[in-house]
Design a protein around this motif. Structure first.
Motif, short mmCIF file in Angstrom:
data_model
loop_
_atom_site.label_atom_id
_atom_site.label_comp_id
_atom_site.label_asym_id
_atom_site.label_seq_id
_atom_site.Cartn_x
_atom_site.Cartn_y
_atom_site.Cartn_z
N ALA A 75 0.69 -1.36 -0.03
CA ALA A 75 0.14 -0.18 -0.08
C ALA A 75 0.81 1.46 -0.04
CB ALA A 75 -0.85 -0.09 1.24
N PHE A 76 1.92 1.29 0.61
CA PHE A 76 2.77 2.33 0.94
C PHE A 76 4.04 2.32 -0.26
CE2 PHE A 76 0.88 2.88 4.93
CZ PHE A 76 0.65 4.32 5.07
N ASP A 77 4.10 1.23 -0.83
CA ASP A 77 5.27 0.80 -1.98
C ASP A 77 6.40 1.24 -0.92
OD1 ASP A 77 6.80 0.77 -4.36
OD2 ASP A 77 6.56 2.76 -4.78
N ALA A 78 6.54 0.56 -0.02
CA ALA A 78 7.63 0.65 0.86
C ALA A 78 8.84 -0.13 0.65
CB ALA A 78 7.26 0.24 2.28
N ARG A 79 9.59 0.21 -0.59
CA ARG A 79 10.83 -0.52 -1.03
C ARG A 79 11.92 -0.09 -0.35
NH1 ARG A 79 11.12 1.16 -6.15
NH2 ARG A 79 9.47 2.70 -5.83
N GLY A 80 11.61 0.92 0.56
CA GLY A 80 13.11 1.49 1.31
C GLY A 80 13.02 0.72 2.62
N GLY A 81 12.19 -0.08 2.94
CA GLY A 81 12.33 -1.13 3.98
C GLY A 81 11.11 -1.30 4.94
N VAL A 82 10.99 -2.12 5.70
CA VAL A 82 10.09 -2.17 6.74
C VAL A 82 10.43 -2.53 8.08
CG1 VAL A 82 7.75 -3.70 7.62
CG2 VAL A 82 8.23 -3.06 5.04
N VAL A 83 10.00 -1.63 8.88
CA VAL A 83 10.44 -1.66 10.27
C VAL A 83 9.33 -1.97 11.17
CG1 VAL A 83 11.54 -0.46 12.20
CG2 VAL A 83 12.40 -0.03 9.77
N ILE A 84 9.77 -3.19 12.16
CA ILE A 84 8.61 -3.56 12.93
C ILE A 84 9.06 -2.96 14.44
CG2 ILE A 84 7.53 -5.58 14.13
CD1 ILE A 84 7.01 -5.33 11.28
N ALA A 85 8.30 -2.12 14.90
CA ALA A 85 8.59 -1.33 16.02
C ALA A 85 7.64 -1.68 17.29
CB ALA A 85 8.30 0.07 15.96
N GLY A 86 7.43 -0.80 18.29
CA GLY A 86 6.62 -1.66 19.29
C GLY A 86 7.45 -2.47 20.11
N ASP A 87 6.50 -2.42 21.59
CA ASP A 87 7.20 -3.57 22.33
C ASP A 87 6.89 -4.98 22.17
OD1 ASP A 87 5.13 -2.85 23.38
OD2 ASP A 87 5.60 -2.24 25.39
N LEU A 88 6.03 -5.28 21.47
CA LEU A 88 5.43 -6.61 21.81
C LEU A 88 6.36 -7.66 20.91
CD1 LEU A 88 3.37 -8.69 22.66
CD2 LEU A 88 2.02 -8.13 20.52
N PRO A 89 6.87 -7.60 19.83
CA PRO A 89 7.73 -8.51 19.09
C PRO A 89 9.10 -8.73 20.28
CG PRO A 89 6.82 -6.80 17.62
CD PRO A 89 6.28 -6.39 19.06
N GLY A 90 9.62 -7.43 20.49
CA GLY A 90 10.62 -7.91 21.55
C GLY A 90 10.48 -8.60 22.60
N ARG A 91 9.30 -8.47 23.37
CA ARG A 91 8.91 -9.14 24.42
C ARG A 91 8.84 -10.62 24.29
NH1 ARG A 91 4.98 -5.03 25.68
NH2 ARG A 91 3.38 -6.84 25.60
N MET A 92 8.31 -10.82 22.86
CA MET A 92 8.10 -12.46 22.55
C MET A 92 9.29 -13.07 22.47
SD MET A 92 5.08 -12.04 19.67
CE MET A 92 4.99 -13.52 19.44
N GLY A 93 10.65 -12.35 22.34
CA GLY A 93 11.76 -13.13 22.25
C GLY A 93 11.82 -14.25 21.22
N ASN A 94 12.16 -15.31 21.80
CA ASN A 94 12.30 -16.61 20.91
C ASN A 94 10.90 -17.10 20.23
OD1 ASN A 94 15.15 -16.33 20.90
ND2 ASN A 94 15.29 -17.91 22.69
N THR A 95 9.99 -16.90 21.05
CA THR A 95 8.70 -17.01 20.64
C THR A 95 8.13 -16.40 19.21
OG1 THR A 95 7.22 -15.55 21.95
CG2 THR A 95 7.96 -17.67 22.89
N PHE A 96 8.85 -15.39 18.86
CA PHE A 96 8.48 -14.59 17.51
C PHE A 96 8.94 -15.59 16.50
CE2 PHE A 96 8.90 -12.00 14.01
CZ PHE A 96 7.86 -11.02 14.47
#
Length: 322
Positions: free
Chosen positions: A244-265
């Motif tokens: 939708a954004f034509d994000a060919r510059g890259g995608v960044v996953i921010a927010g604290d949830l993925p980091g808190r998931m650790g090895n379960t991500f």
């Protein structure tokens, strides 16, 4: 801030963070507290000023909600914030307000390479948009677009798009989640409470998101199914938004949830669904995806906002363009 200090505030539905930007452009140590600890933002600022002795000349706010005028309502908390009201109450000149994920997007060029942990390889196009998807208390979305001079930040309410199923099994899962909601958005499932909702859909048991992660690490089958489903659907939504954004510059996953998931991500589930877009699979395969690992990135975006704009010429209470 050119001629004085500024209050930097990252205001979320769960936590609020304050820091002082000094005259040399340095960001001080943050003060973090539950947003619910104060009835209003004004009360929180007054408490912080009384405790620290700081008397900022200006304010820049990153707010977890859409910024469409002088008064901003948080999406997941009752606070209502008026830029002109803060200017009148505290004498801040100016007061700049932007969406919190937009502030993270604006911070991207100022963060070190070490702040980006690769999730999926690819080749970034420096002339294309960079997309931020931020799962936390909510699901924030914003993009950074290169401009002839500097950058333009595009805010979005993309986290509230209707969540679609990939196959019949996932459609049945979403129907179980939809029982208490006529409209099932991406945020309903991919923000932190959604991890607990997924676990309940598999197990019938109600536990907290942190307990889902702990149970998945311990090998509990329903918790592992919930985290795998979460990562797959997050990848699918991130891929949709990248197109939708034509994000060919890259995608960044921010927010604290993925980091808190650790090895379960589950990176494999995330990547498979990110690129699973039929004829656009190759388009998405070329886009790098990283996990943002930086403390308080919105502060860097707010500092850049203050640095970039001719603030001394602005009237009090102006909302920042995004």
């Amino acid at each position: 801030m050119r001629n004085g200090t500024a209050l930097l505030a990252d205001i979320g539905g769960t936590n609020t963070r304050f820091a002082l930007l000094d005259k040399e452009g340095r960001i001080g140590a943050p003060d973090v507290f539950p947003t619910a600890a104060h009835e209003t933002l004004e009360a929180a600022i007054q408490h912080w000023m009384d405790e620290t002795g700081h008397r900022p000349d200006a304010a820049a706010l990153a707010v977890a909600g859409p910024v469409t005028g002088d008064v901003v309502a948080l999406t997941n908390h009752p606070w209502r914030i008026s830029a002109s009201g803060l200017a009148a109450r505290f004498g801040f000149a100016p007061v700049c307000v932007m969406n919190d994920v937009a502030a993270i997007a604006r911070a991207l060029p100022d963060l070190p390479d070490s702040a980006f942990r690769p999730l999926k390889p690819g080749t970034a196009n420096p002339e294309a948009a960079r997309l931020v998807v931020a799962p936390g208390t909510g699901l924030g979305v914003a993009a950074l677009l290169p401009a002839k001079t500097g950058f333009h930040v595009a805010s979005s309410e993309g986290g509230h798009v209707t969540l679609a199923a990939r196959d019949a099994a996932e459609a049945a899962l979403l129907e179980r989640l939809r029982e208490d909601s006529a409209h099932l958005s991406a945020e309903d499932v991919l923000a932190a409470p959604g991890l607990a909702r997924l676990h309940h859909a598999f197990s019938g048991k109600s536990i907290e998101p942190e307990e889902v992660t702990a149970a998945a690490l311990a090998g509990e089958a329903n918790a592992r199914a919930a985290t795998a489903a979460y990562c797959a659907m997050l990848g699918g939504v991130a891929g949709d938004l990248a197109m939708a954004f034509d994000a060919r510059g890259g995608v960044v996953i921010a927010g604290d949830l993925p980091g808190r998931m650790g090895n379960t991500f589950d990176m494999n589930s995330f990547i498979r669904r990110f690129t699973d877009k039929g004829p656009f699979a190759a388009y998405l395969a070329a886009i790098p995806v990283s996990l943002l690992d930086a403390p308080y990135p919105a502060f860097a975006g707010l500092a850049a906002l203050l640095r970039d704009q001719p603030l001394d010429d602005q009237p009090p209470g102006r909302s920042a363009p995004e």
